[in-house]
Write a protein that holds these residues in place. Structure first.
Motif, PDB file in Angstrom:
ATOM      1  N   PHE A 235      -7.724   3.627  -0.254  1.00 48.76           N
ATOM      2  CA  PHE A 235      -7.044   4.171  -1.426  1.00 48.76           C
ATOM      3  C   PHE A 235      -5.546   3.827  -1.427  1.00 48.76           C
ATOM      4  O   PHE A 235      -4.689   4.724  -1.454  1.00 48.76           O
ATOM      5  N   ALA A 236      -5.222   2.556  -1.380  1.00 45.26           N
ATOM      6  CA  ALA A 236      -3.833   2.099  -1.450  1.00 45.26           C
ATOM      7  C   ALA A 236      -3.786   0.882  -2.360  1.00 45.26           C
ATOM      8  O   ALA A 236      -4.692   0.045  -2.339  1.00 45.26           O
TER       9      ALA A 236
ATOM     10  N   LEU B 219      -6.545  -1.949  -2.964  1.00 43.94           N
ATOM     11  CA  LEU B 219      -7.316  -1.918  -4.204  1.00 43.94           C
ATOM     12  C   LEU B 219      -7.152  -3.211  -5.005  1.00 43.94           C
ATOM     13  O   LEU B 219      -8.131  -3.765  -5.514  1.00 43.94           O
TER      14      LEU B 219
ATOM     15  N   LEU C 167     -13.262   3.926  -6.727  1.00 40.39           N
ATOM     16  CA  LEU C 167     -11.836   4.178  -6.525  1.00 40.39           C
ATOM     17  C   LEU C 167     -11.456   5.527  -7.126  1.00 40.39           C
ATOM     18  O   LEU C 167     -12.192   6.080  -7.946  1.00 40.39           O
TER      19      LEU C 167
ATOM     20  N   ALA D 278      -6.214   5.776  -9.800  1.00 38.83           N
ATOM     21  CA  ALA D 278      -6.040   4.338  -9.593  1.00 38.83           C
ATOM     22  C   ALA D 278      -6.652   3.506 -10.723  1.00 38.83           C
ATOM     23  O   ALA D 278      -6.265   2.353 -10.923  1.00 38.83           O
TER      24      ALA D 278
ATOM     25  N   GLU E 111      -4.143  11.194  -4.457  1.00 37.34           N
ATOM     26  CA  GLU E 111      -5.348  10.360  -4.549  1.00 37.34           C
ATOM     27  C   GLU E 111      -5.168   8.999  -3.892  1.00 37.34           C
ATOM     28  O   GLU E 111      -6.143   8.387  -3.470  1.00 37.34           O
ATOM     29  N   THR E 112      -3.922   8.509  -3.854  1.00 40.39           N
ATOM     30  CA  THR E 112      -3.675   7.194  -3.265  1.00 40.39           C
ATOM     31  C   THR E 112      -2.506   7.267  -2.298  1.00 40.39           C
ATOM     32  O   THR E 112      -1.727   8.230  -2.312  1.00 40.39           O
TER      33      THR E 112
END
Length: 463
Positions: free
Chosen positions: A19-20, A24, A45, A49, A81-82
């Motif tokens: 989750f970056a 992604l 994802l 994002a 989330e990220t």
């Protein structure tokens, strides 16, 4: 090969990247290439994002974004989330959150029964996919150099024991490079590999388990740059290693925003210095001020893109006193998002200053700019060694034993590459031009991807 292609010309693939944004985005670039081959892709994802990546999805009929609900974990700010939502030291908790999506991901895999699952940080994917007869590929979006010096069984990291700086400063058994190495204080930036990275696992254990469990390791690299390192990784893990090549858009896809196009159009070709440190790095205020004063002292026009420093809500409030007045008309420091590829394509850009994250490394090589590198994290340092010492296409800014640099060192590095009479600048420009020609040569990227797709076909046919 033609019989093989006719037999399996497309696949159903599930993508589950870390989750970056730096993970992604390359997963989505790879998805676009697979969609060109007719593959159907479910891309898992976080909700947040999806908005960031929608414009990169070139084949929405083939690539479906599937939102994953990221559970709240104590230690993370609400709504995280990220990795872009948090400072780096909280990444452990985001790993915990990602691992707690396992039930969601497992249900999707069971329902869709894809031919492949591609992942990176979710080391448990093979445990889910193997009983279902689904092939798994661990896709690395960092350099082979970063994997080979740290994330191999030969590193001999003992379970439950933190690796020391002295141990990390020694290359693992059989390591094939003498220049892509860590020096002095730099080993501290990689000590995190033996720290918790999720519940009951360290970063080292997470990465190694993910590579030991997969059917094949894929690396976003090419043999021309990292052949010995890629072969070493394959021997260490006893796995086939597939190379995808850089997998970058061959040119900017969207027009540059008017704001930046109009500003850059005011300057001569190749005269502007562009600096971007990515979506995660947050500097201390003193570091940020030293950095921008270094740009000011070059006397050159510049565009610097940074996140606000620690303790500041905006970039403007952290700037040195009188700085904005002194550089008005030739210098901008921006705290928001910009179109990096499109800016690099602008003819006024003559130098790209970056941390040498793997994405920026490829974008640097594909650009027509001089390259100045200011690495901060372990993989960035190893990428920098590859660029500055092996390929000799960039200059690294000198740093002190604490890992930081002075405004003078930054300014000197930029002026060194931008000075038309500089021997060093001429040498790296010549080398960079040769690499850029290779990377942009007709058929170079497509041949790597064709081979990667063939590797996938052979893997799924090998029971």
């Amino acid at each position: 090969m033609s019989d093989l292609i006719s037999k399996r010309s497309s696949f159903r693939i599930l993508m589950f990247p870390w989750f970056a944004v730096g993970h992604l985005t390359p997963f989505l670039h790879l998805s676009n290439k697979l969609a060109e081959k007719g593959c159907t892709i479910s891309f898992l994802l976080p909700n947040k994002a999806i908005k960031l990546l929608q414009h990169f999805n070139l084949y929405p009929d083939h690539i479906t974004f599937h939102p994953v609900k990221v559970p709240h974990v104590e230690g993370l700010p609400l709504g995280t989330e990220t990795a872009s939502d948090i400072p780096i030291h909280l990444t452990h908790f985001l790993c915990v959150a990602m691992d707690r999506t396992r039930d969601q991901v497992e249900k999707i895999i069971r329902d869709q029964k894809p031919d492949f699952v591609m992942y990176d940080m979710a080391y448990w994917i093979p445990e889910v996919a193997r009983p279902l007869g689904i092939k798994t590929i661990k896709y690395s979006v960092v350099s082979a150099a970063a994997i080979a010096i740290v994330l191999v069984p030969a590193r001999n990291v003992v379970e439950g024991k933190a690796i020391t700086a002295a141990e990390l400063s020694v290359p693992p058994t059989g390591y094939p490079s003498t220049s892509v190495v860590l020096r002095g204080h730099e080993v501290r930036s990689l000590l995190f590999v033996s720290q918790p990275y999720g519940e009951g696992t360290t970063f080292y254990e997470r990465a190694c388990t993910g590579m030991k469990g997969c059917d094949a390791i894929a690396i976003r690299s090419c043999y021309e740059m990292e052949e010995k390192l890629c072969d070493y990784i394959g021997r260490q893990y006893g796995k086939p290693v597939f190379l995808t090549g850089p997998v970058l858009p061959e040119s900017a896809r969207t027009p540059l925003e008017d704001r930046w196009a109009q500003w850059l159009n005011r300057f001569e070709a190749g005269s502007v210095v562009f600096c971007s440190f990515g979506s995660q790095l947050i500097l201390e205020k003193e570091q940020l001020q030293e950095l921008v004063l270094g740009f000011e002292s070059t006397g050159l026009p510049f565009l610097v893109v940074l996140k606000p420093p620690v303790g500041s809500s905006t970039i403007e409030e952290a700037l040195p006193e009188g700085f904005e007045e002194r550089v008005k008309g030739r210098g901008v420091v921006w705290g928001g998002w910009v179109q990096q590829l499109e800016i690099l394509d602008h003819p006024s850009i003559g130098c790209f200053v970056n941390t040498c994250g793997f994405g920026s490394m490829w974008e640097s090589l594909m650009s027509d700019c001089q390259i100045v590198l200011v690495p901060h994290l372990g993989d960035q340092i190893l990428n920098t060694r590859l660029m500055a010492e092996e390929l000799k296409v960039a200059v690294e800014v000198e740093r002190d034993e604490k890992g930081w640099f002075t405004k003078e060192n930054l300014s000197n590095a930029i002026k060194c590459v931008m000075d038309k009479d500089s021997e060093v600048g001429s040498m790296i420009k010549k080398n960079h031009t040769e690499w850029r020609k290779l990377l942009r040569s007709e058929g170079f990227m497509s041949s790597y991807f064709d081979k990667f797709f063939q590797n996938m076909q052979e893997l799924v046919d090998h029971k």
